[in-house]
Design a protein around this motif. Sequence first.
Motif, short mmCIF file in Angstrom:
data_model
loop_
_atom_site.label_atom_id
_atom_site.label_comp_id
_atom_site.label_asym_id
_atom_site.label_seq_id
_atom_site.Cartn_x
_atom_site.Cartn_y
_atom_site.Cartn_z
N LEU A 74 -10.73 -16.24 19.69
CA LEU A 74 -11.70 -17.35 20.23
C LEU A 74 -12.74 -16.17 20.18
O LEU A 74 -13.45 -16.97 20.42
N VAL A 75 -12.75 -15.12 21.08
CA VAL A 75 -13.63 -14.29 20.97
C VAL A 75 -15.18 -14.00 19.93
O VAL A 75 -16.22 -14.89 20.25
N MET A 76 -14.58 -14.42 18.72
CA MET A 76 -15.22 -14.15 17.91
C MET A 76 -15.82 -15.55 17.38
O MET A 76 -16.64 -15.64 17.15
N GLN A 77 -15.44 -16.32 17.89
CA GLN A 77 -15.15 -18.15 16.80
C GLN A 77 -16.16 -18.35 17.89
O GLN A 77 -16.98 -19.05 17.35
N TYR A 78 -16.29 -18.58 19.07
CA TYR A 78 -17.06 -18.59 19.93
C TYR A 78 -18.20 -18.22 20.64
O TYR A 78 -18.82 -18.11 21.39
N GLY A 79 -18.33 -16.69 19.47
CA GLY A 79 -19.18 -16.05 19.99
C GLY A 79 -19.48 -15.05 21.69
O GLY A 79 -20.96 -14.91 22.08
N LEU A 80 -18.50 -14.72 22.05
CA LEU A 80 -19.05 -14.56 23.49
C LEU A 80 -19.05 -13.22 23.64
O LEU A 80 -18.57 -12.55 22.94
N LYS A 81 -19.79 -13.30 24.44
CA LYS A 81 -19.98 -11.79 24.98
C LYS A 81 -19.89 -11.29 26.41
O LYS A 81 -20.46 -12.49 26.90
N LYS A 82 -20.38 -10.08 26.60
CA LYS A 82 -19.88 -9.44 27.84
C LYS A 82 -21.18 -9.77 28.89
O LYS A 82 -22.30 -9.33 28.25
N GLY A 83 -21.03 -9.71 29.65
CA GLY A 83 -22.22 -9.86 30.62
C GLY A 83 -22.62 -11.61 30.49
O GLY A 83 -23.06 -11.53 31.33
N LYS A 84 -22.46 -12.34 29.62
CA LYS A 84 -23.09 -13.62 29.54
C LYS A 84 -21.67 -14.39 29.67
O LYS A 84 -22.09 -15.84 30.19
N ASP A 85 -20.44 -13.59 29.90
CA ASP A 85 -19.22 -15.49 29.22
C ASP A 85 -18.42 -14.91 30.62
O ASP A 85 -18.18 -13.58 30.30
N PHE A 86 -17.57 -15.84 30.99
CA PHE A 86 -16.94 -15.38 31.69
C PHE A 86 -15.78 -14.73 31.03
O PHE A 86 -15.53 -15.22 29.25
N PRO A 87 -14.70 -13.82 31.58
CA PRO A 87 -13.62 -13.48 30.66
C PRO A 87 -11.99 -14.59 30.44
O PRO A 87 -12.51 -15.20 31.47
N ILE A 88 -11.40 -14.48 29.87
CA ILE A 88 -10.54 -15.92 29.44
C ILE A 88 -9.36 -15.90 30.23
O ILE A 88 -8.59 -14.01 30.21
N PRO A 89 -9.30 -16.42 31.05
CA PRO A 89 -7.72 -16.10 31.66
C PRO A 89 -6.68 -16.35 30.70
O PRO A 89 -6.88 -16.79 29.95
N VAL A 90 -5.88 -15.05 31.13
CA VAL A 90 -4.51 -14.70 30.05
C VAL A 90 -3.44 -14.65 31.44
O VAL A 90 -2.84 -14.23 32.02
N LYS A 91 -2.40 -16.06 30.82
CA LYS A 91 -1.65 -16.43 31.82
C LYS A 91 -0.48 -16.46 31.23
O LYS A 91 -0.51 -17.24 30.55
N ILE A 92 0.62 -15.48 32.07
CA ILE A 92 2.03 -15.18 31.13
C ILE A 92 3.09 -15.44 32.71
O ILE A 92 3.04 -15.35 33.60
N ASP A 93 3.89 -15.35 31.66
CA ASP A 93 5.43 -15.61 32.56
C ASP A 93 5.69 -14.93 32.77
O ASP A 93 5.96 -13.80 32.11
N ASP A 94 5.55 -14.50 34.14
CA ASP A 94 6.13 -12.59 34.64
C ASP A 94 7.69 -12.35 35.02
O ASP A 94 7.48 -11.44 34.85
N SER A 95 8.40 -14.04 34.93
CA SER A 95 10.09 -13.19 35.30
C SER A 95 10.52 -12.83 33.95
O SER A 95 10.12 -12.81 32.67
N GLY A 96 11.40 -11.64 34.50
CA GLY A 96 12.60 -11.55 33.78
C GLY A 96 11.21 -10.78 32.68
O GLY A 96 10.96 -10.13 32.98
#
Length: 471
Positions: free
Chosen positions: A315-337
């Motif tokens: 996704l970073v490569m596809q949309y050309g995301l850059k540190k300092g220019k774009d927000f980080p991607i929220p990665v939400k994980i089922d943390d139970s178990g």
Amino acid sequence: MLSSKAVQYYAGHPVEFVQDVIKVNPDPMQADILRSVATNQMTSVRSGHGVGKSAVEAWAVIWFMCTHPFPKIPCTAPTQHQLFDILWAEISKWKRNNKALDTELIWTKEKLYMRGHSEEWFAVARTASTPDALQGFHAEHMLYIIDEASGVDDKIFEPVLGALSTPGARLLMCGNPTQLSGFFYESHHKNRENYSTMHIDGRKSTRVSEEFVQMIVGMYGEDSDVFRVRVAGDFPLAEDDICIPLPLIEKSIQTEFFPRSHPDIIHIGCDVARFGTDKTVIGYRTDEKIQFFKKRVGQDTMKTADDIVLLGSMLVMQYGLKKGKDFPIPVKIDDSGVGGGATDRLRQLKKNNPERFWWMEIYPVNFGKRIKHKFYDDSTTYMMYTLKHLLQPYDDSGKPKDVEVILPDDDALVAQLSGRKYGMTENGKLRVESKKVMKARGVQSPDEADCVLLICLPVKRPKKREETKTA
């Protein structure tokens, strides 16, 4: 191509035209649809999946083009995929069955026309995403083709009704009966006397395999709305205790998506499983559109973390995301178990290489956790109603709004979301049933659904972009 005598005969005999000219034999249900179009002004067909609706619509277009002088045939569907990749592709396919047809009918990406008459003898493809999709057509011979009609907004039908006042105008609507209101629904209910209505049960169609029917029965049951809509061709039931009704889900699936070169929203979600038949499901959202990336049974958490990294990097490569220019991607994980293992692995990767993994903002989530909320008892209920709100066609004030999430067309997801029930706790809060309760009544583990819930869960973004935050 055809003599005047042949044209006169075939104009009233579309089945014979399909057999003799297109060189294919319609099954009995397809033949009934063709005969209805020839003898009735308005035909409405509800059916399950895979019964050959798109083929018969394509045959009807070619038949009408060849047997009615200077016709205009507007064709529409809820999405570009349904219209161009399926219906319009079917027209191209079948006209090639006869060399003379292929020579006389010129097919382009948006238009089919008679050679030498591109402006006055044609069929045209128009997506039903704008109110004027079917406006402005006038001819002595008109045929409107509306595919997956249950997903077409009522305002699209208004110009059709006006045109149908002309004696030579006809309408063919086909679709899975996904909605409990609207033009298509009413054609099979209160307005039924005005239509030639047909119902095709997939169990009675020679084109639907017994394996497919039994798979749907085994996975979701004959009493499920998924079976009713996608096999039996019946409208869903309006069950009072279902959290997200099937019509909302199907409407979302049939919504057109217009991707932007740089999305405003990019989220990743992962429902983690390791043992038994439960699946690990990884998905992502770009603006309104949700897609599944990977599904696996019995996947270890290290591999799950690696797959999430792969998806994020793509996704970073596809949309050309850059540190300092774009927000980080929220990665939400089922943390139970066992999900905690994937969370720990991702945190370790980011800690060891913060420059490379600047884009990864990890949010562990526990399903079924009790929360302090005025209306919802636990986190799963909150997430279900968050998704339901995004799918609603109206805002809190009752004004129409666009669907805010477009779901993937996935049978398992549809069954899981539309089959989850809710109740009230003793203190008057809403609570959806747990996985354990769902499994006890024979419903599959909602792995795809939980992945979607995670993707749609709102998060609080960092106040500053990653570069400033880590400086």
